[in-house]
Scaffold this motif. Structure first.
Motif, mmCIF file in Angstrom:
data_model
loop_
_atom_site.group_PDB
_atom_site.id
_atom_site.type_symbol
_atom_site.label_atom_id
_atom_site.label_comp_id
_atom_site.label_asym_id
_atom_site.label_seq_id
_atom_site.Cartn_x
_atom_site.Cartn_y
_atom_site.Cartn_z
ATOM 1 N N UNK A 62 -99.605 2.948 28.188
ATOM 2 C CA UNK A 62 -98.000 2.198 28.338
ATOM 3 C C UNK A 62 -98.040 2.132 29.897
ATOM 4 N N UNK A 63 -97.695 0.839 30.034
ATOM 5 C CA UNK A 63 -97.454 0.371 31.391
ATOM 6 C C UNK A 63 -96.233 -0.208 31.715
ATOM 7 N N UNK A 64 -95.649 0.661 32.778
ATOM 8 C CA UNK A 64 -94.214 0.525 33.052
ATOM 9 C C UNK A 64 -94.245 -0.166 34.582
ATOM 10 N N UNK A 65 -94.060 -1.559 34.437
ATOM 11 C CA UNK A 65 -94.169 -2.608 35.399
ATOM 12 C C UNK A 65 -93.059 -2.017 36.489
ATOM 13 N N UNK A 66 -92.022 -1.591 36.103
ATOM 14 C CA UNK A 66 -91.079 -1.086 37.419
ATOM 15 C C UNK A 66 -91.762 -0.092 38.124
ATOM 16 N N UNK A 67 -92.634 0.472 37.820
ATOM 17 C CA UNK A 67 -93.166 1.655 38.318
ATOM 18 C C UNK A 67 -94.189 1.151 39.492
ATOM 19 N N UNK A 68 -94.762 0.113 38.873
ATOM 20 C CA UNK A 68 -95.993 -0.267 39.824
ATOM 21 C C UNK A 68 -95.839 -0.911 41.339
ATOM 22 N N UNK A 69 -96.498 -0.608 42.163
ATOM 23 C CA UNK A 69 -96.171 -0.735 43.566
ATOM 24 C C UNK A 69 -97.476 -1.665 44.088
ATOM 25 N N UNK A 70 -98.329 -2.080 43.279
ATOM 26 C CA UNK A 70 -99.246 -3.149 43.823
ATOM 27 C C UNK A 70 -100.494 -2.307 44.435
ATOM 28 N N UNK A 71 -100.737 -0.867 44.527
ATOM 29 C CA UNK A 71 -101.676 -0.437 45.237
ATOM 30 C C UNK A 71 -103.032 -0.888 44.926
ATOM 31 N N UNK A 72 -103.254 -1.205 43.699
ATOM 32 C CA UNK A 72 -104.645 -1.721 43.176
ATOM 33 C C UNK A 72 -105.521 -0.406 43.141
ATOM 34 N N UNK A 83 -102.812 -2.109 21.754
ATOM 35 C CA UNK A 83 -102.825 -0.852 22.201
ATOM 36 C C UNK A 83 -102.587 -0.664 23.707
ATOM 37 N N UNK A 84 -102.150 -1.870 24.074
ATOM 38 C CA UNK A 84 -101.598 -1.681 25.503
ATOM 39 C C UNK A 84 -100.104 -2.269 25.424
ATOM 40 N N UNK A 85 -99.247 -1.469 25.852
ATOM 41 C CA UNK A 85 -97.996 -1.637 25.883
ATOM 42 C C UNK A 85 -97.298 -1.926 27.103
ATOM 43 N N UNK A 86 -96.241 -2.842 27.437
ATOM 44 C CA UNK A 86 -95.505 -2.892 28.489
ATOM 45 C C UNK A 86 -94.042 -2.878 28.551
#
Lengths: 310, 402
Positions: free
Chosen positions: A56-66, A245-248
């Motif tokens: 599960x990928x929560x886009x609101x949490x991603x800060x782009x640190x890679x 199986x990848x959720x956003x």
């Protein structure tokens, strides 16, 4: 974020494959199928296994640190220099996955002046993947734990999987003349038992990437959407293409940050079921039909020849 | 070599000339053009196997299919359908007046398929694994598996259908008699396989509703591919007979213009009906997909070019040609039909595919050189065989009995 259900075997692969194999092998199987109208379309729908794993990928949490990209590089021995993952220059353009980058984080600007959203892309691990059904050599496999894996030992290099993928995720080793492979995220399938989670999920400092049982993750995502009205009321991947199986989840509408919208909710391979099921019918009925026409034609010609003799 | 052997080579390989005269006869302007193309294309093929697809093609992760598939495979196999149309017409439907055209049609078909597979072998990442889908690791749920299996079987059938001319040339009477016995079985099995794989080539794209432009994507793709390859395959026979008549006129057993014109009109009629069916299906697919809103875009204009110039125009040419009994118009219609088929296959397999993804594919000069080389090979092999084996004519000791 781990679960203990990762040791599910890969031999319990999609039963539709076996079903269709039967249709092609042996005249008996082929002969029986046309008697059952819509046989192939009635092929068992893949019911997601209750232990299917997901991310599960929560886009609101991603800060782009890679750091997920860097971890992927290391875990899959992709051979890129670690310094590559420290520069923000890569955000100047939208990148796609390639043979040495199984996951990429792109900076998306939803609207002018709006805050950027960082979107991580990788194989979506569809529940009934187009690549699996596309491959003429069975190089792809949907494993019961959710991961879609690739076996280079039988791949012929036709690259139909790459064309068939709705998300255009598989990449190819075009520079290899002797053993080019299709390359894509395999959910760290081969060391998931050791590590307990895919490398990207283990490393994420923001908990933006969560790994676990798909059912549990969907519940978790629902909870977040309910608690916080800022989220878009949609879990991308829950129903798209029969589920992935990848959720956003996201606070910005998906269509503004590069996600395909209006995807069919049916698994993509369904589009070929109807056609494939007509082929055995064709194999059985056409020879009879053609032989019938031939015998009529021949009788006519024989009769004519006889008339000429008289 | 025994004197008999030398005489045989001189008669059957060198066309009755000495080695020096034969080689000298090969130096013609067209052969020089062909040789120039091969001189570029052959090294590229070698380079592809040493340095890989990345060094020779403009293929990318987003556009993994280029002209080696769009032109060599999808178009090449489609115009090779003439052999199928002809054997069905003559042997199943009993239109024996077309018998003189059967062997050139089979040869065209066989070479078309063989070269398409040759092109595929250059395009595949690991061509040495071509037998894998057939015998080793069968992906039976894959449309591509279906294509592979049908192509493999059909090329075998086409070889058997071509073989009579070769064994007559070699005077192998026993083999000739055996081939005669299996002939109708081969025709029927071959016909089934053609319907299977030609439609399957279209069905390959059924998995790509999000990647192929809506004006070209349709659940009818298998049927569109089949209808268009019948029209294009028959049209290709007219084009081929037109060229054969000019180049090998002295060999033709049906050498009078009247016969050729009459047969051409007949083929035109068949191609026209196939085109009508194709056009109807094509419009139906747009109506069915509710894709009319795309018509007034740039892609719509390009689609209209394919429909108007590639299908409607040749239909009208055929119609006028048949109405006025003008073989010339039918020949023009055939040329346009083949070009229209080329446009369609390139659109579906290359141009309109991945239309909404950022990077566009344009073939490299090396890809074009290889495709052109395969065409030259096709022409050369066709001519080599026609000049030696009974394709356009019949040998007196082997009367026309099948």
């Amino acid at each position: 974020m781990t679960t203990n259900t990762t040791n599910t075997s890969c031999d319990k692969s999609v039963s539709r494959k076996d079903f269709l194999r039967l249709m092609f092998l042996g005249g008996a199987a082929a002969a029986a199928t046309p008697l059952l109208p819509g046989t192939a379309s009635a092929a068992p729908r893949i019911e997601l296994h209750k232990d299917t794993l997901a991310v599960l990928i929560d886009l609101s949490r991603c800060i782009g640190c890679r750091s997920c990209e860097a971890a992927c590089n290391e875990a899959n021995h992709l051979g890129n220099h670690p310094a590559e993952y420290e520069s923000d220059k890569v955000f100047d353009e939208i990148r796609r996955t390639d043979a040495t980058h199984f996951t990429v984080v792109n900076k998306r600007i939803p609207a002018e002046g709006a805050a950027p959203v960082f979107v991580k892309n990788q194989c979506m691990h569809c529940s009934e993947p187009a690549c699996v059904s596309a491959c003429p050599a069975r190089a792809f496999e949907k494993n019961i734990n959710g991961a879609v894996t690739y076996n280079p030992d039988v791949c012929i290099g036709c690259r139909y999987c790459m064309q068939a993928c709705t998300f255009a995720m598989p990449a190819y080793e075009y520079d290899s003349a002797f053993d080019p492979r299709v390359r894509k995220c395999e959910m760290c399938f081969h060391n998931i038992d050791k590590q307990g989670a895919p490398a990207c999920a283990s490393i994420c400092p923001q908990d933006a990437i969560v790994f676990g049982r798909r059912e549990v993750l969907i519940e978790e995502a629902r909870k977040r959407l309910e608690k916080d009205a800022g989220y878009v009321k949609h879990i991308f991947g829950e129903k798209e293409l029969g589920g992935t199986s990848v959720l956003y989840i996201s606070r910005v509408p998906f269509d503004q940050i590069g996600f395909p919208t209006n995807l069919p909710l049916e698994p993509m391979p369904k589009a070929t079921y109807g056609f494939l099921s007509t082929i055995p019918v064709l194999h059985i009925t056409l020879p009879v039909l053609l032989a019938g026409i031939y015998s009529v034609t021949r009788r006519r010609d024989d009769a004519r020849a006889e008339d000429d003799h008289e | 070599m025994t004197p008999e052997g030398r005489a045989w080579v001189r008669e059957n390989i060198l066309l009755g000339q000495s080695v020096r005269d034969y080689l000298r006869s090969l130096v013609t302007p067209w052969n020089l053009v062909g040789a120039a193309i091969v001189a570029v294309g052959l090294p590229v093929i070698i380079a592809r196997f040493i340095w890989g697809l990345g060094a020779t093609t403009n293929l990318s992760n987003t556009n993994p299919w280029g002209i080696w598939l769009g032109f060599d495979m999808f178009f090449g196999v489609a115009i090779a359908t003439g052999g199928f149309a002809m054997v069905v017409g003559v042997y199943i439907l009993g239109r024996t007046e077309y018998k003189p055209m059967v062997r050139p049609a089979i040869l065209t078909g066989f070479l078309g398929y063989a070269l398409a597979v040759f092109g595929l072998a250059i395009d595949l990442g690991r061509p040495w694994r071509l037998p894998y889908p057939l015998f080793v690791s069968m992906g039976t749920a894959s449309v591509m598996f279906l294509v592979a299996e049908h192509l493999f079987l059909y090329i075998t059938i086409q070889f058997l259908e071509f073989l009579p001319a070769a064994v007559e040339w070699l005077r192998l009477r026993a083999v000739r008699a055996w081939l005669h016995r299996i002939h109708i079985g081969a025709v029927i099995l071959g016909s089934v396989l053609v319907m299977g794989h030609q439609s399957a080539l279209g069905a390959l794209f059924l998995l790509m509703p999000t990647r192929l432009h809506p004006l070209w994507y349709s659940p009818y793709l298998p049927y569109l591919f089949f209808a268009s390859c019948v029209a294009g395959g028959i049209a290709m026979l007219v084009v081929e007979s037109l060229v054969s008549h000019k180049v090998f006129g002295h060999k033709l057993s049906h050498n009078d213009h009247e016969t050729i014109d009459r047969l051409t009109l007949g083929l035109g009629k068949a191609a026209m009906f196939a085109l009508f069916a194709y056009l109807g299906l094509k419009l139906l697919s747009i109506a069915h997909g509710m894709s009319w809103n795309h018509i007034f875009t740039g892609w719509g204009a390009w689609w209209a070019v394919e429909i108007v110039a590639g299908i409607a125009l040749p239909s009208v040419l055929f119609l006028l040609g048949i109405w006025r009994e003008s073989a010339t118009l039918v020949r023009w219609g055939s040329v346009v039909t083949v070009l229209g088929l080329l446009l369609n296959r390139m659109n579906v397999a290359v141009i309109a595919l991945n239309w909404n993804l950022p990077d566009r594919y344009v073939p490299s000069w090396m890809e074009i050189a290889v495709s052109a080389t395969l065409v030259v090979f096709g022409v050369w092999i066709f001519r080599w065989i026609v000049n030696r084996m009974p394709i356009l004519n019949r040998l007196p000791e082997f009367p026309d009995h099948d």
